[in-house]
Design an enzyme around this catalytic site. Structure first.
Site, PDB file in Angstrom:
ATOM      1  N   CYS A   1      43.222  36.448  46.749  1.00 14.48           N
ATOM      2  CA  CYS A   1      43.478  36.250  45.480  1.00 14.48           C
ATOM      3  C   CYS A   1      43.188  35.321  44.980  1.00 14.48           C
ATOM      4  CB  CYS A   1      44.841  35.042  44.881  1.00 14.48           C
ATOM      5  SG  CYS A   1      46.394  36.269  46.236  1.00 14.48           S
TER       6      CYS A   1
ATOM      7  N   CYS B   1      47.552  45.573  44.635  1.00 11.31           N
ATOM      8  CA  CYS B   1      47.306  44.669  43.848  1.00 11.31           C
ATOM      9  C   CYS B   1      46.348  45.967  43.136  1.00 11.31           C
ATOM     10  CB  CYS B   1      46.324  43.924  45.168  1.00 11.31           C
ATOM     11  SG  CYS B   1      46.315  42.485  43.568  1.00 11.31           S
TER      12      CYS B   1
ATOM     13  N   CYS C   1      38.025  39.296  33.239  1.00 11.22           N
ATOM     14  CA  CYS C   1      39.368  38.555  32.631  1.00 11.22           C
ATOM     15  C   CYS C   1      38.680  37.143  31.123  1.00 11.22           C
ATOM     16  CB  CYS C   1      39.253  38.012  33.252  1.00 11.22           C
ATOM     17  SG  CYS C   1      41.555  36.976  32.832  1.00 11.22           S
TER      18      CYS C   1
ATOM     19  N   CYS D   1      39.626  30.620  34.225  1.00 12.25           N
ATOM     20  CA  CYS D   1      40.326  29.893  34.867  1.00 12.25           C
ATOM     21  C   CYS D   1      39.520  29.652  36.133  1.00 12.25           C
ATOM     22  CB  CYS D   1      41.812  30.555  35.487  1.00 12.25           C
ATOM     23  SG  CYS D   1      42.893  31.508  34.643  1.00 12.25           S
TER      24      CYS D   1
ATOM     25  N   GLU E   1      38.162  46.185  40.715  1.00 13.81           N
ATOM     26  CA  GLU E   1      38.767  46.104  42.248  1.00 13.81           C
ATOM     27  C   GLU E   1      40.124  46.456  42.654  1.00 13.81           C
ATOM     28  OE1 GLU E   1      35.407  43.280  44.853  1.00 13.81           O
ATOM     29  OE2 GLU E   1      37.194  42.755  43.190  1.00 13.81           O
TER      30      GLU E   1
ATOM     31  N   CYS F   1      38.805  31.260  39.333  1.00  7.78           N
ATOM     32  CA  CYS F   1      39.631  32.409  39.963  1.00  7.78           C
ATOM     33  C   CYS F   1      37.870  33.084  39.865  1.00  7.78           C
ATOM     34  CB  CYS F   1      40.596  33.040  39.125  1.00  7.78           C
ATOM     35  SG  CYS F   1      40.449  34.614  39.155  1.00  7.78           S
TER      36      CYS F   1
END
Ligand code: SAH
Length: 365
Positions: A335, A104, A111, A115, A91, A118
């Site tokens: 975020c 962004c 990933c 975390c 994205e 997230c």
């Protein structure tokens, strides 16, 4: 170009020169202007003969196939879901502000940093993006920004989309050079955000371009940070601060700390004190981001009153603070909400140690 370079935007000027071999020299300038000045779709670069456009699209296709484009009701935030040639998806988000337009970008599909709060981390790692796949995100967003009754020019790029930029260092920095040199966005308007991968920060320190560094801190003591940002176990805070300090000395750029505010976890007075101490040492700017909801993390964000109280505590302690406006929440573009294929876990258990931290006596001191 490397063997994995499959897309049009992986080709730098030299590679395009080779591909256009046999064509008059001015064709390269026409193609270059079409791609990097006008941000035109290759098929619409009508200064080139149709046969050449066809040959180009056959030898060097574009990489990003649009799956969806979502836009907030005010039109100021636009998010795309792209499918890549191998079926992976990523994205990109475009954000218009009164004084700037920021893109962004993602650097990886998925990933590996894990975390828990997230959405990208919850889904796991798929693969690194190529330089061209990163550059093309900027080009596509710039094309969209140019359209409409009030055309806007993309001025800032934040490497804060999906993935960990420092875990895909070579391609990330390749894209930084292309965005700076070919698209013409000043290095001072580029920001690389990292969970704190120290070798990456050190390599960035040695780069000639003065880009901004953002560190996703979220906790300023190792016990809590080990839980929130698992890579902290490998790169603990004291070493991270040293690497940041060296970056500042060499680059003289502003360092920022990102801090997603999680109710009763990292919004306590003790957190403000620890964060303020680190901030004073490194002259860092704190960006407070109220935690956005993600499917795999049941803990909630701090209330607006708590965010303000925390910000005031930091100010009293001599820190520079901005409370980040929550962009794109209604289209899951805020975020930590970028998730691409939406096939990750649903709500998981809050790690037991975080529950303990929340209940510990220090939690309300
Ligand atoms: N991997 C890099 C780049 C991603 S930037 C990094 O972590 O810095 C994305 C930012 O959003 C990071 O600061 C990340 O910690 C933050 N974030 C992740 N999940 C979030 C959430 N649920 N709410 C608010 N911010 C979040």
């Amino acid at each position: 170009m490397t063997t994995e370079s499959l897309s049009l935007f992986d080709a730098d000027r030299e590679a395009l020169t080779t591909i256009l071999d046999g064509e008059p020299r001015y064709r390269l300038d026409q193609l270059w202007k079409g791609l990097y000045v006008d941000f035109a779709e290759p098929k619409d670069i009508t200064s080139l003969p149709a046969s050449l456009r066809t040959r180009l699209s056959e030898t060097l296709p574009t990489a990003l196939e649009m799956v969806t484009e979502s836009s907030t009701s005010d039109g100021n935030t636009v998010k795309w879901l792209w499918r890549l040639p191998d079926g992976a998806s990523v994205e990109t988000v475009l954000m218009h502000y009164p004084d700037r337009s920021t893109v962004c970008v993602s650097t990886q599909a998925g990933c590996a940093m894990a975390c828990g709060f997230c959405a990208t981390g919850q889904g796991g790692f798929e693969r690194n993006l190529t330089v061209g796949e990163i550059v093309e995100q900027v080009v596509r967003a710039a094309r969209r920004a140019n359209e409409g009754p009030t055309p806007r020019r993309v001025s800032n790029i934040v490497f804060m989309g999906m993935g960990e930029p420092m875990a895909n260092y070579d391609r990330m920095i390749g894209a930084v050079h292309r965005i700076h040199g070919d698209i013409g966005i000043s290095a001072r308007h580029l920001t690389i955000s990292t969970v704190g991968i120290i070798p990456g920060i050190r390599r960035l320190t040695d780069e000639p371009l003065p880009v901004n560094l953002a560190v996703s801190l979220h906790a300023a003591n190792d016990e809590l940070r080990d839980e929130l940002v698992p890579i902290n176990k490998r790169y603990p805070l004291s070493d991270l601060y040293d690497a940041c300090e060296d970056y500042l000395k060499v680059k003289n750029r502003r360092l920022s700390f990102e801090w997603a505010m999680i109710a009763d976890v990292n919004d306590r007075p003790s957190d403000a004190r620890e964060l303020a101490a680190a901030t004073r040492r490194l002259r860092a700017h704190v960006n407070l981001i109220p935690l956005n909801d993600t499917p795999g993390w049941p803990t909630t964000g701090s209330s607006p009153a708590k965010v303000k109280e925390f910000a005031d505590q930091l100010l009293d302690l001599g820190a520079n603070v901005t409370v980040r406006a929550n962009r794109g929440n209604d289209i899951d573009a805020a975020c930590g909400q970028l998730r691409a294929n939406h096939n990750g876990p649903t709500v998981t258990e809050v790690p037991a140690r975080i529950e303990r931290i929340k209940r510990s006596p220090g939690a309300t001191d």
